[in-house]
Structure formats: structure tokens, C-alpha cells
Scaffold this motif. Sequence first.
Motif, PDB file in Angstrom:
ATOM      1  N   LEU A 177      48.830  39.631  36.796  1.00 42.45           N
ATOM      2  CA  LEU A 177      50.226  40.028  36.646  1.00 42.45           C
ATOM      3  C   LEU A 177      50.567  41.078  37.686  1.00 42.45           C
ATOM      4  CD1 LEU A 177      50.736  40.311  32.788  1.00 42.45           C
ATOM      5  CD2 LEU A 177      51.598  38.555  34.316  1.00 42.45           C
ATOM      6  N   ARG A 178      51.778  40.984  38.197  1.00 37.19           N
ATOM      7  CA  ARG A 178      52.270  41.958  39.164  1.00 37.19           C
ATOM      8  C   ARG A 178      53.529  42.581  38.561  1.00 37.19           C
ATOM      9  NH1 ARG A 178      52.337  40.277  45.210  1.00 37.19           N
ATOM     10  NH2 ARG A 178      50.136  40.628  44.808  1.00 37.19           N
ATOM     11  N   TYR A 179      53.652  43.882  38.740  1.00 37.65           N
ATOM     12  CA  TYR A 179      54.784  44.630  38.194  1.00 37.65           C
ATOM     13  C   TYR A 179      55.545  45.320  39.315  1.00 37.65           C
ATOM     14  CZ  TYR A 179      52.305  44.103  33.784  1.00 37.65           C
ATOM     15  OH  TYR A 179      51.676  43.582  32.681  1.00 37.65           O
ATOM     16  N   TYR A 180      56.855  45.327  39.170  1.00 41.73           N
ATOM     17  CA  TYR A 180      57.715  46.069  40.087  1.00 41.73           C
ATOM     18  C   TYR A 180      58.536  47.019  39.224  1.00 41.73           C
ATOM     19  CZ  TYR A 180      61.671  47.066  43.132  1.00 41.73           C
ATOM     20  OH  TYR A 180      62.641  47.698  43.867  1.00 41.73           O
ATOM     21  N   ILE A 181      58.413  48.305  39.498  1.00 40.53           N
ATOM     22  CA  ILE A 181      59.162  49.313  38.739  1.00 40.53           C
ATOM     23  C   ILE A 181      59.981  50.114  39.734  1.00 40.53           C
ATOM     24  CG2 ILE A 181      59.038  51.275  37.167  1.00 40.53           C
ATOM     25  CD1 ILE A 181      56.206  50.291  36.421  1.00 40.53           C
ATOM     26  N   GLU A 182      61.259  50.289  39.412  1.00 39.85           N
ATOM     27  CA  GLU A 182      62.156  51.031  40.292  1.00 39.85           C
ATOM     28  C   GLU A 182      63.022  51.965  39.455  1.00 39.85           C
ATOM     29  OE1 GLU A 182      65.920  50.047  43.273  1.00 39.85           O
ATOM     30  OE2 GLU A 182      64.648  48.432  42.552  1.00 39.85           O
ATOM     31  N   GLU A 221      47.648  43.930  38.567  1.00 39.74           N
ATOM     32  CA  GLU A 221      46.552  44.113  37.609  1.00 39.74           C
ATOM     33  C   GLU A 221      45.194  44.164  38.278  1.00 39.74           C
ATOM     34  OE1 GLU A 221      46.789  40.959  34.742  1.00 39.74           O
ATOM     35  OE2 GLU A 221      47.493  42.344  33.216  1.00 39.74           O
ATOM     36  N   SER A 222      45.076  43.564  39.441  1.00 38.21           N
ATOM     37  CA  SER A 222      43.785  43.536  40.127  1.00 38.21           C
ATOM     38  C   SER A 222      43.518  44.806  40.932  1.00 38.21           C
ATOM     39  CB  SER A 222      43.712  42.321  41.057  1.00 38.21           C
ATOM     40  OG  SER A 222      44.700  42.408  42.059  1.00 38.21           O
ATOM     41  N   PHE A 223      44.429  45.762  40.888  1.00 40.26           N
ATOM     42  CA  PHE A 223      44.248  47.031  41.600  1.00 40.26           C
ATOM     43  C   PHE A 223      43.035  47.744  41.017  1.00 40.26           C
ATOM     44  CE2 PHE A 223      45.237  51.620  42.021  1.00 40.26           C
ATOM     45  CZ  PHE A 223      45.342  51.695  43.399  1.00 40.26           C
ATOM     46  N   ASP A 224      42.077  48.117  41.886  1.00 41.65           N
ATOM     47  CA  ASP A 224      40.847  48.719  41.385  1.00 41.65           C
ATOM     48  C   ASP A 224      40.359  49.906  42.205  1.00 41.65           C
ATOM     49  OD1 ASP A 224      40.143  47.333  43.632  1.00 41.65           O
ATOM     50  OD2 ASP A 224      38.439  46.296  42.746  1.00 41.65           O
ATOM     51  N   ASN A 268      49.467  53.741  35.491  1.00 41.77           N
ATOM     52  CA  ASN A 268      50.395  52.618  35.625  1.00 41.77           C
ATOM     53  C   ASN A 268      50.438  51.775  34.362  1.00 41.77           C
ATOM     54  OD1 ASN A 268      51.754  52.183  38.296  1.00 41.77           O
ATOM     55  ND2 ASN A 268      49.695  52.635  39.003  1.00 41.77           N
ATOM     56  N   GLU A 269      49.279  51.438  33.844  1.00 40.43           N
ATOM     57  CA  GLU A 269      49.216  50.607  32.640  1.00 40.43           C
ATOM     58  C   GLU A 269      49.860  51.308  31.455  1.00 40.43           C
ATOM     59  OE1 GLU A 269      45.033  49.760  32.489  1.00 40.43           O
ATOM     60  OE2 GLU A 269      45.241  48.011  33.816  1.00 40.43           O
ATOM     61  N   THR A 270      49.626  52.603  31.327  1.00 45.21           N
ATOM     62  CA  THR A 270      50.245  53.373  30.241  1.00 45.21           C
ATOM     63  C   THR A 270      51.761  53.374  30.382  1.00 45.21           C
ATOM     64  OG1 THR A 270      48.307  54.792  30.086  1.00 45.21           O
ATOM     65  CG2 THR A 270      50.352  55.642  29.149  1.00 45.21           C
ATOM     66  N   ILE A 296      53.672  51.193  31.965  1.00 42.73           N
ATOM     67  CA  ILE A 296      54.196  49.845  31.714  1.00 42.73           C
ATOM     68  C   ILE A 296      54.241  49.562  30.221  1.00 42.73           C
ATOM     69  CG2 ILE A 296      53.634  47.396  31.995  1.00 42.73           C
ATOM     70  CD1 ILE A 296      52.598  48.222  34.849  1.00 42.73           C
ATOM     71  N   LYS A 297      53.202  49.951  29.494  1.00 42.01           N
ATOM     72  CA  LYS A 297      53.187  49.751  28.038  1.00 42.01           C
ATOM     73  C   LYS A 297      54.309  50.536  27.364  1.00 42.01           C
ATOM     74  CE  LYS A 297      48.279  48.723  27.649  1.00 42.01           C
ATOM     75  NZ  LYS A 297      46.952  49.233  27.293  1.00 42.01           N
ATOM     76  N   GLU A 298      54.566  51.746  27.839  1.00 40.81           N
ATOM     77  CA  GLU A 298      55.652  52.552  27.269  1.00 40.81           C
ATOM     78  C   GLU A 298      57.008  51.901  27.527  1.00 40.81           C
ATOM     79  OE1 GLU A 298      55.722  55.272  25.259  1.00 40.81           O
ATOM     80  OE2 GLU A 298      53.574  54.938  25.111  1.00 40.81           O
ATOM     81  N   ILE A 299      57.216  51.396  28.730  1.00 37.54           N
ATOM     82  CA  ILE A 299      58.479  50.717  29.040  1.00 37.54           C
ATOM     83  C   ILE A 299      58.637  49.502  28.138  1.00 37.54           C
ATOM     84  CG2 ILE A 299      59.724  49.381  30.781  1.00 37.54           C
ATOM     85  CD1 ILE A 299      58.528  51.258  32.905  1.00 37.54           C
ATOM     86  N   GLN A 300      57.586  48.695  28.011  1.00 41.33           N
ATOM     87  CA  GLN A 300      57.657  47.509  27.161  1.00 41.33           C
ATOM     88  C   GLN A 300      57.856  47.876  25.697  1.00 41.33           C
ATOM     89  OE1 GLN A 300      53.996  45.615  28.417  1.00 41.33           O
ATOM     90  NE2 GLN A 300      55.076  44.354  29.919  1.00 41.33           N
ATOM     91  N   ARG A 301      57.260  48.967  25.262  1.00 37.13           N
ATOM     92  CA  ARG A 301      57.440  49.416  23.874  1.00 37.13           C
ATOM     93  C   ARG A 301      58.891  49.819  23.628  1.00 37.13           C
ATOM     94  NH1 ARG A 301      58.040  53.811  21.237  1.00 37.13           N
ATOM     95  NH2 ARG A 301      57.687  55.179  23.014  1.00 37.13           N
ATOM     96  N   VAL A 302      59.475  50.585  24.561  1.00 30.74           N
ATOM     97  CA  VAL A 302      60.866  51.010  24.426  1.00 30.74           C
ATOM     98  C   VAL A 302      61.798  49.800  24.411  1.00 30.74           C
ATOM     99  CG1 VAL A 302      62.745  52.215  25.625  1.00 30.74           C
ATOM    100  CG2 VAL A 302      60.533  53.329  25.340  1.00 30.74           C
TER     101      VAL A 302
END
Length: 167
Positions: free
Chosen positions: A116-121, A135-138, A147-149, A151-157
Motif C-alpha cells: 500500500l502507498r499513502y499520500y498525505i497532504e 508500506e515497504s519503507f524500511d 507514519n503508520e500511527t 495513518i491509523k489515527e486519520i483512518q480512525r477519525v
Amino acid sequence: MSDKAKKIFFTLTIVVPFLLYCVYYYSHMIKNAPYKFSEFKSFVIKYGTSDSMVNTYNSATGDYQYLNRKDSLVKTNLPLHSSDLLYLHRKAAELGFWDFPVQELGDSSKIKGKPLRYYIEFNYQRKSKKVWFDESFDRDLKLKDANETFIKEIQRVLGEAEEKNKK
């Protein structure tokens, strides 16, 4: 000098100037902060595989589309309250979003399937901050966790706002 006079002298010469300097210094820091909520305009999130970022939300228009569990595209209008936007703005500041690099892409061959790729602005009157996260960023695990935290907060809201909107 008595003990009381020494305490008063110490307070007036050391503590009071220090406190005044702290108030002066931090008021300017907050006043000149690069991303202020008072200048906030909107935020955009898009996510999906790199070739089809179908899931999108734009807070300026309230347009929200996503693939549900049955893989059908759901389009709705979901306005967020200013309290939700303030929460996301503060969460971004807490996690250091303003300092994230623009590109956080990794080697997608290490993950089975398409990552998965995410774009946040986040858009403000004078500035905007855009981040591409894969997601493959390591490279930096703390950055990946932040980043994952976020994204989860945005999706939760968004999920909570959708539940409120259904009622």
C-alpha cells in the motif's frame, strides 16, 4: 540579611527574570511556528496500491471514497468538525509530520503482492506539507512507526466521523 530577605532577593534576581525570558522566548516560538491551526485550510489522504490509489479523502470538499470489504467503491460526502481537524493537526505535530521527508518509498519486491502507498497532504495559507509513504519503507523504523500511527489515527477519525454521519 535574614533568610526571608535572601529568599526574596533570590526570587527577584534569578527566578523572575528566568520566567520572563521563558515566556518571551516560547511565545515567539509558538507565534512563529511554521504550521498553525489558525492558518489550516485542508488535508488530503489517498491510499491504495501504487497503480490505483482509489481510497481518497479531501477535507476541503468532504469528498470521501473508499473500497469497502466487498470491493465496491463507496462515494460519500463526509465533512469533519473543526475539533477533528484540530486533533489531526496536533497529532501531526506530536508525531513530527512536519519533519518527515517527502518520499518514503522502499523496495516493493521485498513484500508479497503490491504494498500500500499513502499520500498525505496538509494545506495551510502559507505552506503545505506532502508525504508519500510506502508500506515497504524500511530505512528508519521510528519514522515508519510514526507514519503508520498517523495513518491509523486519520483512518480512525474518518471512521468515527462516518459512524456519526450515519446516525
